[in-house]
Design a protein around this motif. Structure first.
Motif, PDB file in Angstrom:
ATOM      1  N   CYS A   1      16.430 -26.961   8.938  1.00  9.80           N
ATOM      2  CA  CYS A   1      17.754 -27.329   8.439  1.00  9.80           C
ATOM      3  C   CYS A   1      17.718 -27.704   6.958  1.00  9.80           C
ATOM      4  O   CYS A   1      18.773 -27.951   6.365  1.00  9.80           O
ATOM      5  CB  CYS A   1      18.326 -28.479   9.269  1.00  9.80           C
ATOM      6  SG  CYS A   1      18.661 -28.021  10.998  1.00  9.80           S
TER       7      CYS A   1
ATOM      8  N   LYS B   1      27.331 -22.353  10.996  1.00  9.98           N
ATOM      9  CA  LYS B   1      26.725 -22.692   9.706  1.00  9.98           C
ATOM     10  C   LYS B   1      27.690 -22.408   8.559  1.00  9.98           C
ATOM     11  O   LYS B   1      28.479 -21.471   8.607  1.00  9.98           O
ATOM     12  CB  LYS B   1      25.393 -21.944   9.513  1.00  9.98           C
ATOM     13  CG  LYS B   1      25.481 -20.447   9.556  1.00  9.98           C
ATOM     14  CD  LYS B   1      24.080 -19.838   9.624  1.00  9.98           C
ATOM     15  CE  LYS B   1      24.128 -18.322   9.537  1.00  9.98           C
ATOM     16  NZ  LYS B   1      24.986 -17.680  10.553  1.00  9.98           N
ATOM     17  N   GLN B   2      27.576 -23.217   7.512  1.00 12.23           N
ATOM     18  CA  GLN B   2      28.394 -23.081   6.313  1.00 12.23           C
ATOM     19  C   GLN B   2      27.522 -23.307   5.091  1.00 12.23           C
ATOM     20  O   GLN B   2      26.650 -24.189   5.084  1.00 12.23           O
ATOM     21  CB  GLN B   2      29.545 -24.094   6.304  1.00 12.23           C
ATOM     22  CG  GLN B   2      30.612 -23.852   7.354  1.00 12.23           C
ATOM     23  CD  GLN B   2      31.691 -24.918   7.295  1.00 12.23           C
ATOM     24  OE1 GLN B   2      31.614 -25.949   7.954  1.00 12.23           O
ATOM     25  NE2 GLN B   2      32.708 -24.680   6.466  1.00 12.23           N
TER      26      GLN B   2
ATOM     27  N   SER C   1      28.732 -17.502   7.057  1.00 15.70           N
ATOM     28  CA  SER C   1      29.770 -17.981   7.977  1.00 15.70           C
ATOM     29  C   SER C   1      29.841 -17.184   9.281  1.00 15.70           C
ATOM     30  O   SER C   1      30.499 -17.602  10.233  1.00 15.70           O
ATOM     31  CB  SER C   1      31.143 -17.936   7.296  1.00 15.70           C
ATOM     32  OG  SER C   1      31.608 -16.599   7.168  1.00 15.70           O
TER      33      SER C   1
ATOM     34  N   SER D   1      22.014 -22.421  14.456  1.00 17.06           N
ATOM     35  CA  SER D   1      22.742 -21.645  13.448  1.00 17.06           C
ATOM     36  C   SER D   1      24.234 -21.514  13.732  1.00 17.06           C
ATOM     37  O   SER D   1      24.961 -20.968  12.909  1.00 17.06           O
ATOM     38  CB  SER D   1      22.139 -20.241  13.366  1.00 17.06           C
ATOM     39  OG  SER D   1      22.373 -19.527  14.572  1.00 17.06           O
TER      40      SER D   1
ATOM     41  N   ARG E   1      22.910 -24.910  -0.013  1.00 18.96           N
ATOM     42  CA  ARG E   1      22.358 -25.524   1.193  1.00 18.96           C
ATOM     43  C   ARG E   1      23.344 -25.399   2.346  1.00 18.96           C
ATOM     44  O   ARG E   1      24.514 -25.058   2.148  1.00 18.96           O
ATOM     45  CB  ARG E   1      22.040 -27.005   0.949  1.00 18.96           C
ATOM     46  CG  ARG E   1      21.049 -27.271  -0.166  1.00 18.96           C
ATOM     47  CD  ARG E   1      20.851 -28.760  -0.361  1.00 18.96           C
ATOM     48  NE  ARG E   1      19.805 -29.080  -1.328  1.00 18.96           N
ATOM     49  CZ  ARG E   1      19.994 -29.195  -2.625  1.00 18.96           C
ATOM     50  NH1 ARG E   1      21.212 -29.004  -3.138  1.00 18.96           N
ATOM     51  NH2 ARG E   1      18.997 -29.485  -3.435  1.00 18.96           N
ATOM     52  N   SER E   2      22.862 -25.726   3.526  1.00 21.30           N
ATOM     53  CA  SER E   2      23.731 -25.770   4.700  1.00 21.30           C
ATOM     54  C   SER E   2      24.563 -27.043   4.675  1.00 21.30           C
ATOM     55  O   SER E   2      24.076 -28.115   4.307  1.00 21.30           O
ATOM     56  CB  SER E   2      22.884 -25.728   5.978  1.00 21.30           C
ATOM     57  OG  SER E   2      23.692 -25.952   7.105  1.00 21.30           O
ATOM     58  N   LYS E   3      25.824 -26.911   5.088  1.00 24.33           N
ATOM     59  CA  LYS E   3      26.721 -28.068   5.075  1.00 24.33           C
ATOM     60  C   LYS E   3      26.389 -29.058   6.180  1.00 24.33           C
ATOM     61  O   LYS E   3      26.541 -30.267   6.003  1.00 24.33           O
ATOM     62  CB  LYS E   3      28.167 -27.590   5.234  1.00 24.33           C
ATOM     63  CG  LYS E   3      29.195 -28.714   5.192  1.00 24.33           C
ATOM     64  CD  LYS E   3      30.616 -28.184   5.303  1.00 24.33           C
ATOM     65  CE  LYS E   3      31.635 -29.299   5.230  1.00 24.33           C
ATOM     66  NZ  LYS E   3      33.034 -28.798   5.330  1.00 24.33           N
ATOM     67  N   ALA E   4      25.933 -28.547   7.319  1.00 22.71           N
ATOM     68  CA  ALA E   4      25.727 -29.416   8.480  1.00 22.71           C
ATOM     69  C   ALA E   4      24.303 -29.278   9.004  1.00 22.71           C
ATOM     70  O   ALA E   4      23.400 -28.841   8.291  1.00 22.71           O
ATOM     71  CB  ALA E   4      26.747 -29.071   9.564  1.00 22.71           C
ATOM     72  N   ASP E   5      24.125 -29.670  10.260  1.00 23.65           N
ATOM     73  CA  ASP E   5      22.792 -29.656  10.867  1.00 23.65           C
ATOM     74  C   ASP E   5      22.464 -28.283  11.439  1.00 23.65           C
ATOM     75  O   ASP E   5      22.224 -28.117  12.641  1.00 23.65           O
ATOM     76  CB  ASP E   5      22.711 -30.725  11.960  1.00 23.65           C
ATOM     77  CG  ASP E   5      22.841 -32.130  11.401  1.00 23.65           C
ATOM     78  OD1 ASP E   5      22.451 -32.327  10.232  1.00 23.65           O
ATOM     79  OD2 ASP E   5      23.322 -33.017  12.118  1.00 23.65           O
ATOM     80  N   THR E   6      22.447 -27.300  10.566  1.00 21.48           N
ATOM     81  CA  THR E   6      22.063 -25.943  10.938  1.00 21.48           C
ATOM     82  C   THR E   6      21.162 -25.381   9.854  1.00 21.48           C
ATOM     83  O   THR E   6      21.081 -25.924   8.754  1.00 21.48           O
ATOM     84  CB  THR E   6      23.294 -25.007  11.069  1.00 21.48           C
ATOM     85  OG1 THR E   6      23.857 -24.795   9.755  1.00 21.48           O
ATOM     86  CG2 THR E   6      24.348 -25.576  11.989  1.00 21.48           C
TER      87      THR E   6
END
Length: 397
Positions: free
Chosen positions: A370, A109-110, A39, A106, A120-125
């Motif tokens: 990603c 990122k979450q 985070s 980045s 995994r990453s929550k979004a497009d990061t």
């Protein structure tokens, strides 16, 4: 094998601290720490928040902590973070190194933990497991050691900046105060239990071909075509796999102002990688000479610069830093394997300063994309390995 006999003699006498090997790490605490680290935004040269967080964590774990001036030298906002923790005086110190920065995209990122144990990453990061999985493993290993009051060897940690841009932080770090002669760098993809013992030199080629501008329609005979000279040189070079240890790539070419102007400038960027630094340098000289020949043939000139981003190293497979890691993998029932890597890491920089190390696989997968992910099980394994190395009583041969 010059190291193995001495190592085997020690391993017969070696005992591990009671409860040290095999005592499980705190899985929930480890995953919470990893999620917290993810985070924190820490792109290359902007690691300030991460650096402050890690300094506080290390101080709370009993470390003497310092930060160097790498940030100001590199145009960033944070320096390399170094920490030392006293241990059993009869044991030699070990250095554990990871980098704080992550590649883009980045920001924001979450981490999301799936029901299947995959993170995994929550979004497009990117997720940032490269190298925050390594950071989390070190922090958890140290937390267990403190919590259980485990005896351990003297421990040094180095959290570097700007590793993702050719290990710039590690290259400017002052190694004169480092006590360790051996290091473990947690920064390799693959299953935990794997380690890289060899890595290449990585050279960047910065080439500028200078010609002469002229109107392409009215006076083409008065111009000197810089792109033509560059193109001729490139077509006469062997690109790709040069031999089993060496590659050459021309990846960038820029030039020209308009379709009706003969270009007076062409900028070319390339890269050489080789497990032999000598071979890499010799190949760069061949590339330079070819550009000079092609330029001279039409009256152009060349400016040629070679930047050494990483210098090749090879750690002997029978070195104590390898054998200690193998012993830990055996004790933890992990499949041990050694491999070459064709990428660079902070280990390249440390090797130049007399520190012998290997790069450990540390729960990172599909890095620099990603789709990057880690798993709960692999995070636990690398934390266990790191803790086991810290409490190991095996010295160098």
């Amino acid at each position: 094998m010059p190291y193995k006999k001495a190592f085997n003699a020690q391993i017969k006498l070696c005992t591990y601290v009671k409860g040290g090997i095999g005592m499980t790490v705190d899985k929930e605490r480890l995953i919470e720490e990893f999620i917290k680290l993810v985070s924190i935004d820490s792109p290359s040269l902007l690691e300030r928040e991460m650096g402050d967080y890690l300094k506080d964590k290390l101080k709370g774990l009993g470390f003497v902590v310092t930060e160097d001036g790498a940030g100001s030298k590199l145009g960033g906002n944070c320096g390399n973070i170094y920490g030392f923790l006293e241990g059993k005086k009869e044991l030699e110190p070990l250095l554990f190194c990871v980098h704080m920065d992550t590649v883009e995209p980045s920001r924001g990122k979450q981490a999301v933990v799936g029901d299947d144990g995959v993170i995994r990453s929550k979004a497009d990061t990117v997720l940032g497991a490269d190298d925050l999985a390594g950071v989390a493993a070190i922090l958890e290993a140290l937390s267990v050691i403190k919590e259980k009051e485990l005896e351990h060897r003297p421990i040094e940690v180095l959290f570097t900046v700007a590793e993702e841009i050719y290990c710039k932080g590690a290259k400017v770090f002052d190694y004169s105060n480092i006590k360790s002669t051996e290091a473990y760098v947690l920064d390799l993809t693959g299953a935990v239990g794997a380690a890289a013992y060899q890595a290449p030199s990585i050279l960047s080629l910065v080439i500028e071909v200078n010609g002469k501008a002229s109107h392409a329609g009215f006076a083409p005979h008065k111009g000197i075509h810089a792109i033509q000279a560059a193109a001729d040189a490139i077509t006469k070079l062997k690109l790709g796999q040069i031999d089993e240890n060496t590659t050459l790539n021309i990846g960038v070419i820029q030039g020209g102002l308009a379709t009706n102007i003969i270009p007076e400038l062409c900028a070319v960027g390339g890269e050489i990688r080789s497990y032999s630094h000598k071979t890499a340098m010799e190949l760069s000289e061949e590339v330079k000479k070819q550009f000079e020949r092609s330029a001279e043939a039409i009256g152009a000139t060349v400016k040629f610069e070679v930047i050494t981003n990483c210098q090749a190293y090879e750690t002997p497979k029978d070195h104590p830093v390898v054998l200690r890691f193998k012993e830990v993998c055996d004790l933890l029932n992990l499949p041990f394997s050694l491999q070459q890597t064709f990428g660079g890491s902070d280990n390249n920089a440390m090797f130049e300063h007399g520190i012998t190390g290997i790069v450990l696989a540390c729960a990172m997968n599909q890095c620099h994309s990603c789709e990057e992910y880690t798993t709960v099980d692999e995070l636990v394994r690398i934390a266990e390995v790191t803790k086991a190395l810290m409490v190991s009583e095996v010295n160098a041969g």
